[in-house]
Design a protein around this motif. Sequence first.
Motif, PDB file in Angstrom:
ATOM      1  N   TYR A 173       1.664   5.085  -3.979  1.00  0.00           N
ATOM      2  CA  TYR A 173       1.588   5.077  -5.439  1.00  0.00           C
ATOM      3  C   TYR A 173       1.087   3.731  -5.959  1.00  0.00           C
ATOM      4  CZ  TYR A 173       4.856   8.898  -4.534  1.00  0.00           C
ATOM      5  OH  TYR A 173       5.453  10.024  -4.048  1.00  0.00           O
ATOM      6  N   LYS A 174       0.320   3.804  -7.038  1.00  0.00           N
ATOM      7  CA  LYS A 174      -0.206   2.560  -7.610  1.00  0.00           C
ATOM      8  C   LYS A 174       0.932   1.666  -8.087  1.00  0.00           C
ATOM      9  CE  LYS A 174      -0.879   4.150 -12.396  1.00  0.00           C
ATOM     10  NZ  LYS A 174      -1.862   4.226 -13.515  1.00  0.00           N
ATOM     11  N   GLU A 175       2.057   2.280  -8.501  1.00  0.00           N
ATOM     12  CA  GLU A 175       3.213   1.483  -8.942  1.00  0.00           C
ATOM     13  C   GLU A 175       3.743   0.600  -7.817  1.00  0.00           C
ATOM     14  OE1 GLU A 175       2.956   5.133 -11.527  1.00  0.00           O
ATOM     15  OE2 GLU A 175       2.875   4.731  -9.357  1.00  0.00           O
TER      16      GLU A 175
ATOM     17  N   LYS B 163       1.966  -0.658  -5.310  1.00  0.00           N
ATOM     18  CA  LYS B 163       1.026  -1.756  -5.091  1.00  0.00           C
ATOM     19  C   LYS B 163       1.107  -2.783  -6.213  1.00  0.00           C
ATOM     20  CE  LYS B 163      -2.908  -0.629  -3.009  1.00  0.00           C
ATOM     21  NZ  LYS B 163      -4.196   0.028  -2.643  1.00  0.00           N
ATOM     22  N   GLU B 164       1.205  -2.288  -7.439  1.00  0.00           N
ATOM     23  CA  GLU B 164       1.277  -3.207  -8.576  1.00  0.00           C
ATOM     24  C   GLU B 164       2.533  -4.059  -8.529  1.00  0.00           C
ATOM     25  OE1 GLU B 164       1.008  -0.547 -11.856  1.00  0.00           O
ATOM     26  OE2 GLU B 164      -1.193  -0.362 -11.754  1.00  0.00           O
TER      27      GLU B 164
ATOM     28  N   GLY C  17      -3.942  -4.688  -6.215  1.00  0.00           N
ATOM     29  CA  GLY C  17      -4.780  -3.842  -7.035  1.00  0.00           C
ATOM     30  C   GLY C  17      -5.060  -2.510  -6.354  1.00  0.00           C
ATOM     31  N   ARG C  18      -5.709  -1.623  -7.084  1.00  0.00           N
ATOM     32  CA  ARG C  18      -5.973  -0.260  -6.603  1.00  0.00           C
ATOM     33  C   ARG C  18      -6.703  -0.240  -5.269  1.00  0.00           C
ATOM     34  NH1 ARG C  18     -10.290   3.157  -6.652  1.00  0.00           N
ATOM     35  NH2 ARG C  18      -9.912   5.402  -6.969  1.00  0.00           N
ATOM     36  N   ASP C  19      -7.674  -1.115  -5.076  1.00  0.00           N
ATOM     37  CA  ASP C  19      -8.513  -1.084  -3.881  1.00  0.00           C
ATOM     38  C   ASP C  19      -8.094  -2.075  -2.806  1.00  0.00           C
ATOM     39  OD1 ASP C  19     -10.255   0.987  -4.717  1.00  0.00           O
ATOM     40  OD2 ASP C  19     -11.314  -0.424  -6.016  1.00  0.00           O
TER      41      ASP C  19
ATOM     42  N   TYR D 232      -3.330  -1.620   1.791  1.00  0.00           N
ATOM     43  CA  TYR D 232      -1.878  -1.529   1.892  1.00  0.00           C
ATOM     44  C   TYR D 232      -1.580  -0.802   3.197  1.00  0.00           C
ATOM     45  CZ  TYR D 232       2.998  -0.441   0.726  1.00  0.00           C
ATOM     46  OH  TYR D 232       4.375  -0.325   0.751  1.00  0.00           O
TER      47      TYR D 232
ATOM     48  N   ARG E 170       2.592  11.609  -7.524  1.00  0.00           N
ATOM     49  CA  ARG E 170       2.825  10.417  -8.353  1.00  0.00           C
ATOM     50  C   ARG E 170       3.863  10.687  -9.432  1.00  0.00           C
ATOM     51  NH1 ARG E 170      -2.859   9.801  -7.983  1.00  0.00           N
ATOM     52  NH2 ARG E 170      -3.119  10.843  -9.994  1.00  0.00           N
TER      53      ARG E 170
ATOM     54  N   CYS F 235      -8.595   4.344  -2.341  1.00  0.00           N
ATOM     55  CA  CYS F 235      -8.484   2.909  -2.057  1.00  0.00           C
ATOM     56  C   CYS F 235      -9.782   2.427  -1.407  1.00  0.00           C
ATOM     57  CB  CYS F 235      -7.297   2.649  -1.132  1.00  0.00           C
ATOM     58  SG  CYS F 235      -7.141   0.931  -0.606  1.00  0.00           S
TER      59      CYS F 235
END
Length: 342
Positions: A148-150, A152-153, A158-160, A163, A323, A237
């Motif tokens: 989930y982007k959460e 990573k944030e 960032g999105r790309d 991870y 998500r 990603c």
Amino acid sequence: MDAIMEGKKETVNIIYVSNDGYARHLAASLYSLLAHSRKIRDLDVWVLSSGMCAEYQKRIQAVAERFGRTVQVRELGDLREKFPYDVDTRGFDISAMGRLFAPEVLPETVERALYLDCDTIVLGDIRKLYRTDLGGCLAGMVMEPTVYKEMKEAIGFGRDDAYFNSGVILMDLAEWRREQVLRQMLDFYGAHAGSLFACDQDTINGTLAGRIRSLPPKYNFFTNYRYFRYSTLEKLCGAYRQVGKQQFQEAKRRPVIIHYLGDERPWIAGNHNHYRRLYEYCLDHTPWKGTPPEKGKELYMQLWWCFNQMTRVSPGLRLWISRRFGMKVIDGRKKKRETGNG
């Protein structure tokens, strides 16, 4: 170049971390590992115990003895006492944090090791993986582009940004000790109030950012990725383009290590996991043979089967649902642990 690449005597060190709850899965994984490691002369298996009982330790030893091997157990003790602050593992068992303490618990003579989650099954020779030149990186891991982007944030990604999944980790323990990586990880986790979505995994990614070598996905093939296309993953990603379609397809065809990632576990009654029979076969060669599957989630497993079929047709919809409800599932797991119902 790494010492292991320079012709020195090679001892392959394997690390597992387990408590009583995961002991039988560890046994199945260990059987699969040893069955595919007969050509490895010097192999040391280390189990970092998070309160595993003596009986279960004896059973684990029995699996190794079938192959003329031994297992060395190191007790971690109360892991919560190792943190100088309160820890909230977001519903995951605290034993997941045990891998962080490997450089502290293991002898300094163990300079390199391959960590395996208990919910992995080895399907091939691991020597090529173990001999991977890390090129100055501190660890080798496989990317997980569907997080989930959460997540990573929360650790500043960032999105790309790449991870990595912590289910299989090739560790340069000698360098971890020299650079005091354990202290850095404790500081990182503490800076996030001792609470991250994927406790150990987020901590490793955040602390070692830029110093993790990307390993081919065949060395940690998530069973639910069977339903994904490469094109979907690389759109999620940008860093996943480093993996490439060829390596992803090879992982699908001939995985070396499979990882039962997600909720569709092969030991839960009613599951449709495509790889469940591999787990069942390995478990049947351990003292846990005949252990019945865990009941009570049959409907949930049926929904998971539908979820996987949806991925073939509409991966975007699957990811949207994941998500939207993923965080709720984790929070629900946390509440169950707190109330003693899970």
